[in-house]
Design a protein around this motif. Structure first.
Motif, short mmCIF file in Angstrom:
data_model
loop_
_atom_site.label_atom_id
_atom_site.label_comp_id
_atom_site.label_asym_id
_atom_site.label_seq_id
_atom_site.Cartn_x
_atom_site.Cartn_y
_atom_site.Cartn_z
N MET A 67 -44.26 -7.45 -10.47
CA MET A 67 -44.62 -8.75 -11.06
C MET A 67 -43.78 -9.84 -10.41
N GLY A 243 -33.76 -2.27 -9.91
CA GLY A 243 -34.87 -2.71 -9.07
C GLY A 243 -35.95 -1.66 -9.11
N GLY A 244 -36.91 -1.84 -10.03
CA GLY A 244 -38.07 -0.96 -10.05
C GLY A 244 -37.88 0.35 -10.77
N GLY A 265 -35.67 -3.28 -15.96
CA GLY A 265 -36.17 -4.62 -16.22
C GLY A 265 -37.67 -4.65 -16.49
C1 FMN Z 1 -39.28 -12.18 -16.50
C2 FMN Z 1 -37.95 -11.92 -15.86
C3 FMN Z 1 -36.85 -12.72 -16.18
C4 FMN Z 1 -35.60 -12.50 -15.58
N1 FMN Z 1 -34.53 -13.27 -15.94
C5 FMN Z 1 -33.29 -13.02 -15.42
C6 FMN Z 1 -32.14 -13.76 -15.83
O1 FMN Z 1 -32.20 -14.63 -16.71
N2 FMN Z 1 -30.95 -13.48 -15.21
C7 FMN Z 1 -30.83 -12.50 -14.25
O2 FMN Z 1 -29.74 -12.26 -13.74
N3 FMN Z 1 -31.91 -11.74 -13.88
C8 FMN Z 1 -33.12 -12.00 -14.43
N4 FMN Z 1 -34.20 -11.22 -14.05
C9 FMN Z 1 -34.01 -10.16 -13.04
C10 FMN Z 1 -33.85 -8.77 -13.70
O3 FMN Z 1 -32.73 -8.74 -14.56
C11 FMN Z 1 -33.72 -7.67 -12.61
O4 FMN Z 1 -32.62 -7.96 -11.79
C12 FMN Z 1 -34.96 -7.58 -11.72
O5 FMN Z 1 -36.13 -7.80 -12.46
C13 FMN Z 1 -35.06 -6.23 -11.00
O6 FMN Z 1 -35.20 -5.15 -11.91
P1 FMN Z 1 -36.65 -4.52 -12.30
O7 FMN Z 1 -37.37 -4.26 -11.01
O8 FMN Z 1 -36.33 -3.29 -13.07
O9 FMN Z 1 -37.36 -5.56 -13.09
C14 FMN Z 1 -35.45 -11.44 -14.63
C15 FMN Z 1 -36.57 -10.63 -14.33
C16 FMN Z 1 -37.79 -10.84 -14.92
C17 FMN Z 1 -38.95 -9.94 -14.56
#
Ligand code: FMN
Length: 302
Positions: A67, A243-244, A265
């Motif tokens: 996303m 990350g993912g 996340g």
């Molecule tokens: C909708 C959304 C909002 C996010 N807001 C923040 C935030 O406020 N601060 C931050 O450090 N990372 C933020 N992130 C990043 C996530 O914490 C994470 O580093 C990133 O999504 C990678 O992990 P994932 O692939 O499991 O989602 C956000 C990610 C998403 C998808």
């Protein structure tokens, strides 16, 4: 039962799973679905000095295996977080990690100096992916000197363990990681989202109102694993990988690459009960593979 306790850089957790900032708000919605005390930790939404409305919509879009978001740090500001959100979380036995963001180096300091008054904070996580307004909007996290300045300022203002959360939008993440370590970071967290774009071919315009957004979800996992691997070879402080991650097996991959803990996340949007499922899945995986202590996995692929 595998021993999953994780004690890294002054941050103690019952297991290595933390829900990632921006994907679990301040815990209220998630607490209606499962007991937050099951979590190793919860990293709450990026908090700024003043309340922020964030970017105009559309600010979220789906992509194959991921996303894009350009939420733009919508949050109620540090005062409301200290007086309304953190007290709510104090009923749970989990490590509460406050993610902070700023648009100037000074703003990080002004937030950090208020944190020691919070009774139930386990650590502060610095989001250095935000644009530095004084430097023309360039992210703090792409310049090792600036990243180090933010980390040492925050470190000087709070007794909490300091986690520097790194952006992947750099040529060499190990340079930034080493600068943050030298500036006093207790832990590194990586990766934040990957700068990306979608174009709507009918309107012939960028799909997100902000133009660019951050890519997250399974699409970025191999990139994140590579960066955790490289960073683990470059620093000696512990790493929280993300990350993912969508399954216990994905989490094992990050641990093997050198992470001591991990965050989930985007999967929280797809499956809001993913966290307890991944924790029990990890326990099962360890049992099946004769792993008695989760620490046996950390960096084992090197
Ligand atoms: C909708 C959304 C909002 C996010 N807001 C923040 C935030 O406020 N601060 C931050 O450090 N990372 C933020 N992130 C990043 C996530 O914490 C994470 O580093 C990133 O999504 C990678 O992990 P994932 O692939 O499991 O989602 C956000 C990610 C998403 C998808």
């Amino acid at each position: 039962m595998t021993n999953m306790t994780t004690n890294i850089g002054g941050l103690k957790m019952k297991n290595p799973l933390i829900t990632a900032s921006g994907t679990c708000g301040y815990g209220r919605e998630m607490s209606e679905l499962f007991d937050l005390s099951l979590l190793g930790g919860i990293a709450v939404k990026g908090t700024t000095l003043e309340p922020r409305l964030g970017n105009p919509p559309p600010r979220i879009a789906e992509t194959p295996s991921g996303m894009l978001n350009s939420v733009g740090l919508q949050n109620p500001g540090i005062e409301a977080v200290l007086t309304k959100e953190l007290p709510f979380l104090s009923q749970f036995d989990t490590a509460v990690i406050l993610n902070i963001a700023g648009h100037s180096i000074e703003e990080y300091g002004l937030i950090a100096e208020r944190l020691d008054s919070a009774a139930n904070l386990a650590a502060v996580e610095i989001n250095i992916s935000c644009p530095n307004v004084k430097a023309g909007g360039m992210s703090f996290g792409v310049d090792p000197k600036v990243a180090a300045q933010v980390v040492s300022l925050v470190k000087s203002k709070t007794k909490l363990p300091v986690i520097a959360k790194l952006t992947p939008n750099v040529t060499d993440i190990t340079e930034i990681a080493k600068a943050c370590e030298a500036a006093g970071a207790d832990i590194l967290a990586l990766i934040n989202t990957v700068l990306s774009m979608i174009i709507d071919i009918e309107t012939r315009r960028p799909l997100l109102a902000n133009g660019f957004g951050g890519l997250s979800g399974p699409a970025i996992k191999p990139l994140a694993v590579r960066m955790v691997w490289q960073t683990a070879q470059a620093v000696s402080i512990p790493i929280i990988g993300m990350g993912g991650i969508s399954t216990a097996e994905d989490a094992v991959e990050f641990l093997l690459a050198g992470a001591s803990a991990f965050q989930i996340g985007s999967i929280n949007f797809h499956n809001p009960c993913a966290a307890p499922q991944i924790i029990s899945g990890l326990d099962r995986w360890c049992d099946d593979h004769g792993v008695k202590n989760i620490a046996e996995l950390i960096g084992a692929a090197h």
